[in-house]
Design a protein around this motif. Structure first.
Motif, mmCIF file in Angstrom:
data_model
loop_
_atom_site.group_PDB
_atom_site.id
_atom_site.type_symbol
_atom_site.label_atom_id
_atom_site.label_comp_id
_atom_site.label_asym_id
_atom_site.label_seq_id
_atom_site.Cartn_x
_atom_site.Cartn_y
_atom_site.Cartn_z
ATOM 1 N N SER A 31 26.059 29.125 6.171
ATOM 2 C CA SER A 31 25.220 30.317 5.987
ATOM 3 C C SER A 31 25.263 31.258 7.193
ATOM 4 O O SER A 31 24.589 32.283 7.205
ATOM 5 N N ASN A 32 26.055 30.920 8.190
ATOM 6 C CA ASN A 32 26.138 31.725 9.414
ATOM 7 C C ASN A 32 27.445 32.496 9.485
ATOM 8 O O ASN A 32 28.370 32.268 8.719
ATOM 9 N N ALA A 33 27.509 33.374 10.465
ATOM 10 C CA ALA A 33 28.736 34.070 10.851
ATOM 11 C C ALA A 33 28.909 33.810 12.342
ATOM 12 O O ALA A 33 27.966 33.379 13.010
ATOM 13 N N VAL A 34 30.093 34.067 12.860
ATOM 14 C CA VAL A 34 30.315 33.891 14.293
ATOM 15 C C VAL A 34 30.987 35.150 14.840
ATOM 16 O O VAL A 34 31.849 35.743 14.196
ATOM 17 N N VAL A 35 30.510 35.566 16.027
ATOM 18 C CA VAL A 35 31.063 36.732 16.710
ATOM 19 C C VAL A 35 31.602 36.262 18.053
ATOM 20 O O VAL A 35 30.884 35.602 18.815
ATOM 21 N N TYR A 36 32.853 36.592 18.314
ATOM 22 C CA TYR A 36 33.468 36.306 19.608
ATOM 23 C C TYR A 36 33.481 37.598 20.416
ATOM 24 O O TYR A 36 34.100 38.573 20.000
ATOM 25 N N PHE A 37 32.782 37.594 21.551
ATOM 26 C CA PHE A 37 32.829 38.702 22.497
ATOM 27 C C PHE A 37 33.946 38.353 23.474
ATOM 28 O O PHE A 37 33.836 37.383 24.224
ATOM 29 N N VAL A 47 32.178 41.612 37.610
ATOM 30 C CA VAL A 47 31.078 42.279 36.914
ATOM 31 C C VAL A 47 30.707 41.494 35.656
ATOM 32 O O VAL A 47 31.555 41.211 34.817
ATOM 33 N N SER A 48 29.429 41.160 35.537
ATOM 34 C CA SER A 48 28.960 40.453 34.345
ATOM 35 C C SER A 48 28.126 41.390 33.479
ATOM 36 O O SER A 48 27.524 42.336 33.973
ATOM 37 N N PHE A 49 28.125 41.104 32.178
ATOM 38 C CA PHE A 49 27.346 41.869 31.218
ATOM 39 C C PHE A 49 26.411 40.921 30.478
ATOM 40 O O PHE A 49 26.744 39.770 30.231
ATOM 41 N N GLU A 50 25.238 41.437 30.116
ATOM 42 C CA GLU A 50 24.249 40.665 29.354
ATOM 43 C C GLU A 50 24.351 41.057 27.880
ATOM 44 O O GLU A 50 24.500 42.235 27.559
ATOM 45 N N TYR A 51 24.228 40.054 26.998
ATOM 46 C CA TYR A 51 24.387 40.264 25.561
ATOM 47 C C TYR A 51 23.094 39.891 24.834
ATOM 48 O O TYR A 51 22.409 38.938 25.223
ATOM 49 N N PHE A 52 22.816 40.640 23.758
ATOM 50 C CA PHE A 52 21.561 40.485 23.028
ATOM 51 C C PHE A 52 21.799 40.522 21.524
ATOM 52 O O PHE A 52 22.726 41.167 21.046
ATOM 53 N N ASP A 53 20.919 39.846 20.794
ATOM 54 C CA ASP A 53 20.834 39.943 19.346
ATOM 55 C C ASP A 53 19.429 40.456 19.073
ATOM 56 O O ASP A 53 18.455 39.723 19.205
ATOM 57 N N ASN A 54 19.340 41.734 18.759
ATOM 58 C CA ASN A 54 18.066 42.430 18.598
ATOM 59 C C ASN A 54 17.209 42.220 19.846
ATOM 60 O O ASN A 54 17.549 42.744 20.899
ATOM 61 N N ASP A 55 16.133 41.431 19.765
ATOM 62 C CA ASP A 55 15.252 41.278 20.933
ATOM 63 C C ASP A 55 15.469 39.955 21.665
ATOM 64 O O ASP A 55 14.657 39.556 22.484
ATOM 65 N N LYS A 56 16.583 39.282 21.381
ATOM 66 C CA LYS A 56 16.862 37.991 22.004
ATOM 67 C C LYS A 56 18.059 38.087 22.945
ATOM 68 O O LYS A 56 19.137 38.554 22.542
ATOM 69 N N ARG A 68 31.238 32.810 22.496
ATOM 70 C CA ARG A 68 31.111 32.591 21.052
ATOM 71 C C ARG A 68 29.631 32.639 20.700
ATOM 72 O O ARG A 68 28.830 31.947 21.305
ATOM 73 N N TYR A 69 29.286 33.479 19.711
ATOM 74 C CA TYR A 69 27.893 33.583 19.292
ATOM 75 C C TYR A 69 27.806 33.377 17.779
ATOM 76 O O TYR A 69 28.299 34.182 17.002
ATOM 77 N N GLU A 70 27.171 32.286 17.386
ATOM 78 C CA GLU A 70 26.960 31.992 15.964
ATOM 79 C C GLU A 70 25.536 32.383 15.602
ATOM 80 O O GLU A 70 24.596 32.070 16.329
ATOM 81 N N CYS A 71 25.396 33.069 14.470
ATOM 82 C CA CYS A 71 24.079 33.556 14.064
ATOM 83 C C CYS A 71 23.991 33.596 12.540
ATOM 84 O O CYS A 71 25.012 33.536 11.856
#
Length: 190
Positions: A31-37, A47-56, A68-71
């Motif tokens: 039931s999930n999808a996965v996004v690879y940044f 240089v590092s970057f911060e990643y978010f899913d809406n307010d998380k 890898r971000y599974e959501c």
């Protein structure tokens, strides 16, 4: 005999830990999808970057690397923060894999981030694929995610950025789209 037992013990430990060091494309739960940044360039390595899913807050990484971000599938707002903010309005299909190219650009005080959704026919796809197949993903430890989330909430950072997104940036050039059909076909991930 002791040496054989020790060797067997080490081998068993290695076999238990091996999945933690997995690399390559791992399919999401049904039931999930996965996004690879994926960041394919060494430019601005420190240089590092911060990643978010809406307010998380979901993670941080730097250099030529990937996360890898599974959501849950469906509509999401993924974004990243540096001197600027980049947003991805997403409609992710369950069971599918998406790739976002992370670009670094010169900023006034700090590096700027660029997020570019790519498909299998994109000119950088093969470089992104090679990176994912060659090394394990960067994983932000849970305690770092929780402490960063708390710190950013206390400062009001996330709430302020999402408010500005709704009022200023929602339809601006720094908001890109990942549509349901932009997934990478499974046969291209090998």
């Amino acid at each position: 005999m002791k040496k054989i037992r020790l060797l067997l013990f080490v081998l068993v430990l290695f076999c238990i830990k091996a999945p933690a060091f997995a690399q390559g494309f791992t399919p999401p739960a049904e039931s999930n999808a996965v996004v690879y940044f994926v960041r394919v360039s060494n430019y601005g390595y420190a240089v590092s970057f911060e990643y978010f899913d809406n307010d998380k807050f979901i993670g941080i990484f730097k250099g030529k690397n990937y996360m890898r971000y599974e959501c849950p599938a469906g509509e999401r707002l993924l974004w990243a923060s540096s001197e600027d903010k980049e947003f991805l309005k997403c409609n992710l299909k369950a069971g599918e894999t998406y790739i976002v190219l992370v670009n670094i650009e010169m900023g006034a005080w700090k590096a700027r981030i660029g997020l570019e959704p790519i498909t299998a026919d994109h000119k950088v796809f093969e470089r992104a694929k090679e990176l994912v197949l060659a090394q394990k993903p960067v994983e932000t430890p849970d305690d770092k995610i929780q402490s960063t989330q708390k710190k950013l909430e206390e400062r009001g950072f996330i709430q302020e950025i999402l408010k500005r997104y709704e009022n200023e940036w929602k339809n601006a050039k720094n908001t890109k789209v990942i549509s349901e059909d932009m997934f990478i076909p499974k046969d291209k991930l090998k």
